[in-house]
Write a protein that holds these residues in place. Structure first.
Motif, short mmCIF file in Angstrom:
data_model
loop_
_atom_site.label_atom_id
_atom_site.label_comp_id
_atom_site.label_asym_id
_atom_site.label_seq_id
_atom_site.Cartn_x
_atom_site.Cartn_y
_atom_site.Cartn_z
N ASP A 86 94.00 109.19 -41.59
CA ASP A 86 93.07 108.63 -40.62
C ASP A 86 93.59 108.87 -39.19
OD1 ASP A 86 90.70 106.97 -39.95
OD2 ASP A 86 92.21 105.57 -39.23
N SER A 89 93.38 112.67 -38.27
CA SER A 89 92.00 113.07 -38.01
C SER A 89 91.57 112.65 -36.61
CB SER A 89 91.07 112.45 -39.05
OG SER A 89 89.73 112.78 -38.81
N LYS A 90 91.92 111.46 -36.20
CA LYS A 90 91.55 110.96 -34.88
C LYS A 90 92.23 111.74 -33.76
CE LYS A 90 90.52 106.25 -36.40
NZ LYS A 90 91.00 104.84 -36.47
N SER A 97 90.53 115.19 -44.06
CA SER A 97 89.99 113.94 -43.55
C SER A 97 89.88 112.93 -44.69
CB SER A 97 88.61 114.16 -42.94
OG SER A 97 88.68 115.07 -41.86
N THR A 115 89.46 112.84 -50.21
CA THR A 115 89.59 113.53 -48.93
C THR A 115 88.62 114.70 -48.86
OG1 THR A 115 91.24 115.19 -49.62
CG2 THR A 115 92.05 113.00 -48.99
N SER A 116 88.47 115.23 -47.67
CA SER A 116 87.68 116.44 -47.51
C SER A 116 88.31 117.60 -48.27
CB SER A 116 87.56 116.80 -46.02
OG SER A 116 88.86 117.02 -45.47
#
Length: 321
Positions: A86, A89-90, A97, A115-116
């Motif tokens: 998390d 990703s930010k 992600s 997750t992606s």
């Protein structure tokens, strides 16, 4: 030889369907397949139809289940990975992600995240060693530069705890002692340990070898497997890159060290010490990792080749002290 542990079971058809519907209420499963790798996690790709976006499109995600032996770990690797993904990703770091966390765990009945899916493969045999080295260093340097949140600081363990135990012993571990150069390398590292910088101002991946990266068309897409990140000195990750390559006959030290300086703007602290620690972690027999490299499309070396390369790297490190 590493202990072989049983991974989590394959998800049932209903579990896959529930995961898909948790992401998109109207989703229908198209296909599933298991991903290669996953020493401590079972990983499955789930493809499902999606009502979001263009009609008739499908989405792919990775269902990542942690081994049952982690159930009493505190903090649990799944909790660590969810928080770190998390954060990354930010901060636009090249990593998967996080899509589902607690809901996935409820569906699967064991610790699971979703997750992606990133359509790439590890690159263990680079066409351009210099470009490959630059991309490896650039990606991990961005991780090291990610601002730490209070939540991350509280959750991530220190990099140094295990090394404190290792270097306050009166003698090396049995695994190290079995190697012909183990005692000498351990003594050299032990003597350096008290003066080593022990900053905890950076996230380190702690297992940053090429098998934990995904590439496509000679471009590094993502760093994966965030189960055991630590708070510690970034030089550890850089040392892993260089020492791992050295065991497989690739001399990338100069390229990696100079690229790190250009990318991060900081010097590598205690570099020789961290190289020694990585070399110690590969004892008594680095040759056992050959099969894993082959499975991921790695170079066609024998276990004997790897042992010889490793020994040469240790001799080089000992000559520096």
């Amino acid at each position: 030889m590493p202990e072989i542990r049983e991974l989590a079971a394959k998800p049932t058809t209903e579990q896959f369907a529930r995961i898909a519907r948790a992401i998109d209420a109207s989703a229908e499963v198209v296909s599933t397949r298991r991903l290669i790798g996953g020493i401590s996690c079972r990983m499955d790709v789930l493809e499902f139809t999606s009502s979001v976006g263009k009609a008739g499109t499908t989405n792919k995600v990775v269902v990542r289940q942690y081994g049952p032996w982690h159930k009493d770990d505190d903090p649990h690797p799944g909790a660590i990975e969810a928080v770190v993904l998390d954060l990354l990703s930010k901060n636009s770091v090249a990593a998967p992600s996080l899509i589902l966390d607690k809901k996935a765990t409820t569906i699967m009945g064991n610790r699971t995240i979703v997750t992606s899916f990133i359509d790439g493969r590890p690159k263990l045999v680079p066409h351009d060693l210099f470009d490959w080295s630059e991309q490896m260093v650039g990606a991990i340097s961005k991780v090291h530069g990610t601002p730490l949140t209070p939540k991350v600081r509280k959750l991530l363990p220190s990099l140094y705890t295990g090394f404190e135990r290792l270097f306050t012993r009166d003698e090396p571990s049995e695994a190290i002692a079995q190697h012909p150069l183990g005692n000498a390398l351990w003594e050299a590292a032990k003597n350096l340990w008290p003066s080593v910088s022990k900053t905890e101002d950076h996230i380190v991946h702690a297992d940053y070898w090429p098998g934990n990266t995904l590439w496509r068309d000679d471009k590094l897409l993502a760093i994966v497997d965030w189960e055991e990140p630590r708070l510690g000195e970034p030089t550890w990750d850089i040392a892993v890159i260089v020492q791992d390559a050295a065991c497989f006959g690739m001399d990338i030290e100069d390229a990696v060290v100079s690229q790190h300086r250009r990318t991060s703007g900081r010097m590598l602290k205690d570099y020789d010490f961290w190289r020694m620690v990585v070399a110690l972690s590969e004892m008594p027999d680095p040759g056992i990792w050959v099969e894993g490299y082959r499975a991921l499309g790695g170079i066609a070396l024998t276990a004997k080749n790897v042992r010889e390369f490793h020994t040469a790297s240790v001799e080089q490190l000992l000559a520096r002290v």
